[in-house]
Write a protein that holds these residues in place. Structure first.
Motif, PDB file in Angstrom:
ATOM      1  N   ALA A   1       8.262   3.009   4.677  1.00 22.39           N
ATOM      2  CA  ALA A   1       7.286   3.142   5.757  1.00 22.39           C
ATOM      3  C   ALA A   1       7.025   4.613   6.063  1.00 22.39           C
ATOM      4  CB  ALA A   1       7.784   2.418   7.005  1.00 22.39           C
ATOM      5  N   GLU A   2       8.056   5.453   5.947  1.00 18.24           N
ATOM      6  CA  GLU A   2       7.875   6.898   6.161  1.00 18.24           C
ATOM      7  C   GLU A   2       6.894   7.466   5.137  1.00 18.24           C
ATOM      8  OE1 GLU A   2       9.051   9.177   8.420  1.00 18.24           O
ATOM      9  OE2 GLU A   2       9.930   7.547   9.601  1.00 18.24           O
ATOM     10  N   ARG A   3       6.834   6.810   3.971  1.00 14.84           N
ATOM     11  CA  ARG A   3       5.898   7.231   2.932  1.00 14.84           C
ATOM     12  C   ARG A   3       4.475   6.796   3.230  1.00 14.84           C
ATOM     13  NH1 ARG A   3       6.790  11.240  -0.730  1.00 14.84           N
ATOM     14  NH2 ARG A   3       8.969  11.114  -1.291  1.00 14.84           N
ATOM     15  N   GLY A   4       4.348   5.905   4.202  1.00  9.41           N
ATOM     16  CA  GLY A   4       3.013   5.389   4.525  1.00  9.41           C
ATOM     17  C   GLY A   4       2.827   3.937   4.116  1.00  9.41           C
ATOM     18  N   GLY A   5       3.875   3.325   3.608  1.00 13.02           N
ATOM     19  CA  GLY A   5       3.778   1.911   3.243  1.00 13.02           C
ATOM     20  C   GLY A   5       3.687   1.030   4.486  1.00 13.02           C
ATOM     21  N   GLU A   6       3.061  -0.158   4.363  1.00 16.60           N
ATOM     22  CA  GLU A   6       2.948  -1.081   5.491  1.00 16.60           C
ATOM     23  C   GLU A   6       3.976  -2.191   5.310  1.00 16.60           C
ATOM     24  OE1 GLU A   6      -1.080  -2.441   5.228  1.00 16.60           O
ATOM     25  OE2 GLU A   6      -1.802  -0.355   5.132  1.00 16.60           O
ATOM     26  N   VAL A   7       4.763  -2.399   6.373  1.00 15.60           N
ATOM     27  CA  VAL A   7       5.856  -3.355   6.283  1.00 15.60           C
ATOM     28  C   VAL A   7       5.370  -4.748   6.677  1.00 15.60           C
ATOM     29  CG1 VAL A   7       8.200  -3.888   7.055  1.00 15.60           C
ATOM     30  CG2 VAL A   7       7.444  -1.496   6.906  1.00 15.60           C
TER      31      VAL A   7
ATOM     32  N   LYS B   1       2.523   2.451 -11.256  1.00 19.11           N
ATOM     33  CA  LYS B   1       1.261   1.802 -10.870  1.00 19.11           C
ATOM     34  C   LYS B   1       1.467   0.799  -9.729  1.00 19.11           C
ATOM     35  CE  LYS B   1      -0.434   1.750 -15.563  1.00 19.11           C
ATOM     36  NZ  LYS B   1       0.824   1.316 -16.158  1.00 19.11           N
ATOM     37  N   THR B   2       2.720   0.508  -9.403  1.00 19.98           N
ATOM     38  CA  THR B   2       3.013  -0.473  -8.351  1.00 19.98           C
ATOM     39  C   THR B   2       2.551   0.043  -6.994  1.00 19.98           C
ATOM     40  OG1 THR B   2       4.959  -1.140  -9.603  1.00 19.98           O
ATOM     41  CG2 THR B   2       4.890  -1.794  -7.275  1.00 19.98           C
ATOM     42  N   ARG B   3       1.929  -0.853  -6.221  1.00 16.41           N
ATOM     43  CA  ARG B   3       1.490  -0.481  -4.872  1.00 16.41           C
ATOM     44  C   ARG B   3       2.230  -1.306  -3.821  1.00 16.41           C
ATOM     45  NH1 ARG B   3       0.378   3.051  -7.029  1.00 16.41           N
ATOM     46  NH2 ARG B   3      -1.555   4.113  -7.513  1.00 16.41           N
ATOM     47  N   ASN B   4       2.542  -2.545  -4.198  1.00 15.88           N
ATOM     48  CA  ASN B   4       3.129  -3.481  -3.248  1.00 15.88           C
ATOM     49  C   ASN B   4       4.498  -3.923  -3.760  1.00 15.88           C
ATOM     50  OD1 ASN B   4       0.629  -3.377  -1.821  1.00 15.88           O
ATOM     51  ND2 ASN B   4      -0.202  -4.792  -3.359  1.00 15.88           N
ATOM     52  N   ILE B   5       5.496  -3.791  -2.907  1.00 16.33           N
ATOM     53  CA  ILE B   5       6.864  -4.045  -3.350  1.00 16.33           C
ATOM     54  C   ILE B   5       7.492  -5.182  -2.550  1.00 16.33           C
ATOM     55  CG2 ILE B   5       9.209  -3.078  -3.400  1.00 16.33           C
ATOM     56  CD1 ILE B   5       8.104  -0.465  -4.260  1.00 16.33           C
TER      57      ILE B   5
ATOM     58  N   ASN C   1       0.814  -1.233   0.000  1.00 15.40           N
ATOM     59  CA  ASN C   1       0.000   0.000   0.000  1.00 15.40           C
ATOM     60  C   ASN C   1       0.841   1.274   0.000  1.00 15.40           C
ATOM     61  OD1 ASN C   1      -2.437  -1.435  -0.037  1.00 15.40           O
ATOM     62  ND2 ASN C   1      -2.231  -1.774   2.198  1.00 15.40           N
ATOM     63  N   ILE C   2       1.826   1.292  -0.855  1.00 20.72           N
ATOM     64  CA  ILE C   2       2.650   2.491  -0.998  1.00 20.72           C
ATOM     65  C   ILE C   2       1.873   3.500  -1.847  1.00 20.72           C
ATOM     66  CG2 ILE C   2       4.817   3.375  -1.967  1.00 20.72           C
ATOM     67  CD1 ILE C   2       5.852   0.426  -1.551  1.00 20.72           C
ATOM     68  N   PRO C   3       1.738   4.726  -1.351  1.00 19.10           N
ATOM     69  CA  PRO C   3       1.007   5.735  -2.149  1.00 19.10           C
ATOM     70  C   PRO C   3       1.875   6.204  -3.308  1.00 19.10           C
ATOM     71  CG  PRO C   3       1.805   6.720  -0.118  1.00 19.10           C
ATOM     72  CD  PRO C   3       2.229   5.277  -0.089  1.00 19.10           C
TER      73      PRO C   3
END
Lengths: 501, 564
Positions: free
Chosen positions: B249-255, B221-225, B106-108
């Motif tokens: 994670a600082e970007r708001g991604g969930e680890v 378009k990638t959301r999940n890395i 869920n990376i914005p």
């Protein structure tokens, strides 16, 4: 009273006397066959002896215009008409000879204006004598002298100036004339007894020991003429700066360090806690040496401590870098890349009884660079260390302020930086008023415990700072290319201004 | 040192404040960043090598928010569980044994975020990862492949589609022809099996440390890395992964963590969860802080300053602080590193200068003092000092001087043919200077007092410096008598008794070369008229005379010590 004068001085006085006590510089120059400048210089010197006085007068000089010159030769048009008409008393205008058409009109108009005759029905009739006027006299005078000064004219002739100016026969220009006038003392000198002195150009040993110098005058030189170049010996301007820096360190109580140009990695890198895979240790940046390829490790105890510190921190309280430290790597030879290896060597032999102590170095260091405008592969570096049980960061900043003040930078500021062997580390910037800029000049810090403890045997805050003086020298001498520091151009070496500091 | 580019708009978004560029220009350098330049769009800063965690706008913003007091203490990152497994093959242990992995969902994503991820990856590669040798990072779109993942090896005719290629090529072709293969292939040199990361269906994710595949490419378009990090050193691979993961994670991604199955024991065990965002605990004494800084910080002040540097800090016992160091900080080796951070938070500009009133005596070295005196004598004799390069080449040093080459200190890796050896005598360097100054005014009289380097088996480094003096005079009237007078005057002033013996030296005209011998028998140097062939070699047109003297011999004769 007896006067001692040179031949020229006497000559000048005599000319003045002859011209009634006053004459222009130009006139005297003509008579003495000297340049006006020389006469002026001579007169200035004589005026100091009160033999004459000098003054400059603003004046107007009158010359003839082209038309004026023509009339000076042929006579004014009205004069030529009158002369022709006088012979016949009445003359038809068509009979007038030797006058251009435009001259006829001018001549007839002025004939009437001067009341020398009348013009009626194409005929000129002369009346009266047509006496020569002051205008004609003035034209004659200017024609004979080439130029006349208004102030020199008799008042009668001055009356003609306006008319002739209006007729555009004369030009009047402002000019200044230097006049010399004979003083009372000058007149006395001419009447009295004069001893003529010999003029000499060179003061000789003979003149001095015979005392004859009393009876000569010395020819005056043009002291403003440029001189020739003296083939002097000088220190290089780079040396002047290096010596100056060295002096600053000594003044601050630092002892000079020395060491080999060819170093081994142990002293240049390992002892300074630079990990063996650090980019600075790459072939790209460091000059490694083929012959001799390896040196010897003389202090096995130190080597062991350094190894342990790199690998796991030894007893320094550090984690270490956490890699396998290679003994062979530390034997490799290189050309020292900084003066800090000298500090490492010094710390390794320093005894507790010698503390507190301060050391410095001003030495050549080497980097594997291709020389260009901003890089050299060998250059000078200077650094100092303070080994003092009680040293701290306040002291470091105090020392730095004082050091840079003595180097000529009263404004220094500090910001965080990174060096592998200091912590805390700081960057020193100094203010250059000449370019209104802050310039990064030096690096500083407190040596890491991982550096100090293996070398010194215990943990002491060792203050350290260093800089490459190249930038300072370039800014001072306005050099744009770093290679000029090593070029040794004799013109630059001979003419560079001395380093004041 | 690496320089990163940051978009001002993006940075403001990350910090959550409007930030005038002037403010950043004065504040960021005080955190320990080099200000490079700025324009209307953004700015560039140099990141010091000890802080790879600041190689991204996210990491930079994280530190900056603490520095200005906006967010204090250690950032806490939640690591969730995933069902993704990674199996590591035994064969890999010879080639590139260490690997860690993570998933961030869920990376914005937008253009700025993508740019910053790629920048972080690249900058980590060139700096902390030592050009991918110590570690390398691969980023993959999690939705483009099917876990579990396998880290294995393949032979050189194995084929896949490398990044930005439209067809499959073999590993051999990649190493020989692909620009990345050419650039980084040396890391895998000497192996006949190559690391490959593939999914459950054999789809290739990447070939570390060379290139990723095109199949799992990350785009806007990638959301999940899915992140892989492989290398030669456990500490480096896990540090790098932690920096990547916390940045995202600082970007708001969930680890999310993945389970890694190793065929051999690792510092994390045979089976471990990755990433390991383990917090490092360091004990710091307040006395130590104040001793190093020379300040009198209270416990409260010290704790506050540590929190501003994004640590968690508590007083664990009287005068002692327990500092929790976040997983992305890779530079904390010793409590001294925390002291520096306290100083940074406190502000270097707030530390008041103080000069201790401690007596130490200063002094120049005898060698330098003696050298200065000799220089002054030479200057008085009308010679101009020059400072020439210690580095030279055998042609100038020997051939041009008509001298037979002898062993000297020789560089392993010179960059130019001009500088390949260290000089063993000074006179050739002076000749070089004269040849550069042919068009300058004559007479030219130059000298140098400096070191040469001679091989010495008995020394620690295999060579030693020798301080020498050399001088050359060149002009239409230069002759032996002139240089003899200089040498006589100099040695008289130095109070050295000597005699001149005739001899031979190929650099000088036969019969016009003298060797200077001290009455004690030591050879001090030589003087003479320089051979016309040498003059020709240096393009000189005037007769030239010169001498060279070993100053250390004279110091020994005079009993001048070498230590101050």
């Amino acid at each position: 009273m007896k006067f001692k004068l040179s031949e020229d001085e006497v000559k000048l006085l005599k000319i003045l006397k002859k011209s009634g006590g006053i004459a222009s510089v130009d006139r005297i120059a003509l008579e003495m066959e000297l340049t006006s400048d020389k006469v002026a210089a001579l007169a200035l010197n004589m005026s100091l002896k009160d033999l004459l006085s000098l003054k400059t007068e603003e004046d107007s000089v009158i010359t003839l215009t082209d038309e004026g010159l023509r009339y000076a030769k042929l006579g004014l048009p009205e004069r030529r008409i009158v002369d022709q008409a006088k012979a016949k008393r009445i003359l038809s205008i068509s009979e007038l000879a030797n006058l251009e058409d435009w001259e006829k009109a001018i001549g007839l108009a002025w004939l009437k204006k001067k009341a020398w005759g009348t013009v009626k029905a194409g005929k000129v009739e002369v009346s009266g004598e047509a006496i020569k006027g002051v205008d004609e006299k003035l034209i004659e005078l200017i024609a004979s002298e080439g130029r006349v000064y208004v102030s020199n004219l008799p008042s009668e002739l001055r009356e003609a100036i306006d008319v002739l100016k209006e007729r555009r026969l004369i030009k009047i220009e402002k000019s200044s004339t230097r006049f010399i006038s004979l003083s009372k003392i000058g007149e006395e000198a001419l009447k009295g007894e004069i001893e003529i002195l010999e003029e000499v150009s060179r003061l000789t040993r003979e003149l001095i020991i015979s005392g004859r110098w009393r009876n000569v005058v010395f020819k005056k030189y043009n002291v403003a003429l440029p001189s020739y170049r003296i083939p002097i010996g000088r220190l290089s301007f780079v040396r002047e700066v290096l010596d100056y820096i060295r002096q600053v360190w000594v003044e601050m109580g630092f002892i000079e360090m020395e060491g080999p140009i060819l170093e081994i990695c142990l002293w240049n890198y390992d002892a300074l806690y630079v990990p063996q895979d650090h980019p600075a240790r790459d072939l790209q940046d460091t000059f490694y040496v083929k012959t001799p390829k390896f040196g010897r490790l003389l202090n096995q105890d130190l080597v062991e401590k350094v190894k342990n510190t790199h690998e796991s921190g030894w007893s320094t309280g550090s984690t270490g870098w956490g890699y396998h430290w290679d003994l062979e790597e530390s034997k490799k030879t290189l050309l020292r890349t900084h003066t800090t290896c000298l500090s490492a060597r010094t710390l390794a032999t320093l005894r507790d009884a010698e503390l507190p102590a301060k050391f410095f170095a001003v030495s050549k260091v080497f980097r594997n660079e291709k020389p260009d405008r901003t890089h050299l592969c060998e250059f000078y570096q200077t650094e100092g260390i303070v080994v003092d049980e009680n040293a701290n960061m306040k002291h470091l900043i105090g020392y730095l302020k004082e050091f840079f003040k003595r180097l000529g930078f009263p404004d220094a500021r500090f910001r965080p930086a990174y060096f592998p062997y200091t912590e805390p580390s700081l960057e020193v910037e100094v203010y250059y008023p000449s370019i209104d800029k802050w310039i990064e000049l030096a690096g500083a810090g407190i040596l890491r415990p991982e550096v100090v403890k293996p070398l010194l045997g215990r943990e002491i805050p060792v203050l350290a700072w260093g800089l490459g003086p190249g930038r300072m020298i370039m800014l001072n001498y306005n050099l744009k290319d770093m290679r000029e520091l090593a070029m040794n151009d004799l013109d630059l070496l001979r003419n560079a201004p001395v380093w004041i500091g | 040192m690496p320089v990163i580019r940051v978009s001002l708009r993006d940075f403001e978004r990350l910090v959550g404040l409007a930030l005038p560029i002037g403010r950043l220009r004065s504040e960021l350098p005080m955190i320990g960043l080099g200000w490079e330049r700025d324009d209307s769009e953004g700015f560039e800063v140099e990141v010091f090598p000890n802080r790879p965690d600041m190689l991204s706008p996210e990491g930079l913003a994280r530190a900056y928010k603490g520095f200005i007091g906006l967010e204090k203490g250690m950032p806490h990152y939640i690591v969730k569980s995933s069902s993704i497994n990674v199996n590591v093959d035994r064969d890999i242990c010879e080639v590139r044994p260490y690997s860690v992995f993570a998933v961030v969902k869920n990376i914005p994503m937008d253009e700025e975020v993508l740019k910053s991820i790629i920048q972080l990856q690249e900058k980590l590669h060139i700096s902390y990862c030592r050009n991918r040798r110590k570690a390398s990072i691969g980023l993959h779109d999690l939705d483009k492949f099917k876990p579990p993942v396998r880290y294995t090896v393949k032979v050189s005719d194995f084929k896949f589609k490398p990044l930005d290629y439209d067809r499959e090529i073999t590993i051999k072709e990649i190493l020989e022809r692909h620009p990345k293969g050419v650039e980084y292939g040396h890391i895998l040199a000497g192996f006949n099996k190559y690391p490959i990361i593939e999914d459950s269906e054999g789809l290739v994710l990447s070939m570390p440390p060379i290139i990723n595949s095109d199949y799992t490419k990350v785009d806007v378009k990638t959301r999940n890395i899915f992140i892989d990090c492989t290398g030669l050193d456990w500490k480096t691979v896990s540090s790098v992964l932690n920096i990547m993961v916390t940045s995202l994670a600082e970007r708001g991604g969930e680890v999310y963590k993945v389970k890694v199955f190793y065929p051999f024991e690792t510092p994390f065990g045979i089976v471990f969860d990755s990433p390991d965002l383990k917090v490092q605990e360091v004990k710091l004494s307040l006395d130590f802080v104040n001793k190093i800084l020379g300040e009198k910080l209270t416990m409260e002040e010290a704790l506050e300053l540590l929190c501003r540097m994004r640590y968690d800090a508590i007083e664990c016992s009287r005068g002692d602080i327990l500092v929790k160091v976040p997983a992305y900080r890779v530079d904390i080796m010793h409590p001294i590193d925390l002291v520096e951070d306290i100083a940074i938070a406190y502000g270097y500009d707030r530390i008041k200068p103080e000069i201790p009133k401690v007596f130490t005596s200063g002094g120049e070295s005898y060698l330098e003092r003696f050298s200065s005196k000799v220089r002054l004598i030479m200057v008085g004799l009308g010679f101009q000092e020059v400072i020439t390069d210690i580095l030279t080449n055998p042609h100038d040093l020997f051939t041009a001087m008509r001298v037979k080459p002898e062993p000297v200190v020789e560089l392993e890796n010179p960059k130019t043919v001009e500088y390949t050896v260290c000089r063993s005598w000074l006179m050739p360097c002076l000749m070089k200077i004269l040849s550069r100054n042919r068009h300058r005014e004559y007479p030219q009289r130059i000298f140098e007092v400096d070191d040469v380097v001679v091989l010495d088996e008995n020394s620690e480094t295999g060579a030693r410096n020798v301080r020498k003096l050399a001088a050359v005079s060149t002009h239409s009237e230069a002759d032996y008598a002139e240089i003899r007078a200089v040498v006589d005057t100099l040695l008289k002033i130095l109070d050295v008794d000597f005699c001149i013996n005739s001899g031979e030296h190929p650099s000088f005209i036969d019969g016009r070369i003298g060797f200077i011998e001290a009455t004690t028998g030591e050879n001090l140097g030589f003087l003479g008229e320089i051979h016309p062939e040498v003059l020709e070699n240096f393009g000189l047109e005037n007769p030239s005379v010169g001498f060279e003297i070993n100053l250390e011999c004279i110091m020994r004769l005079k009993g001048v010590g070498r230590k101050p």
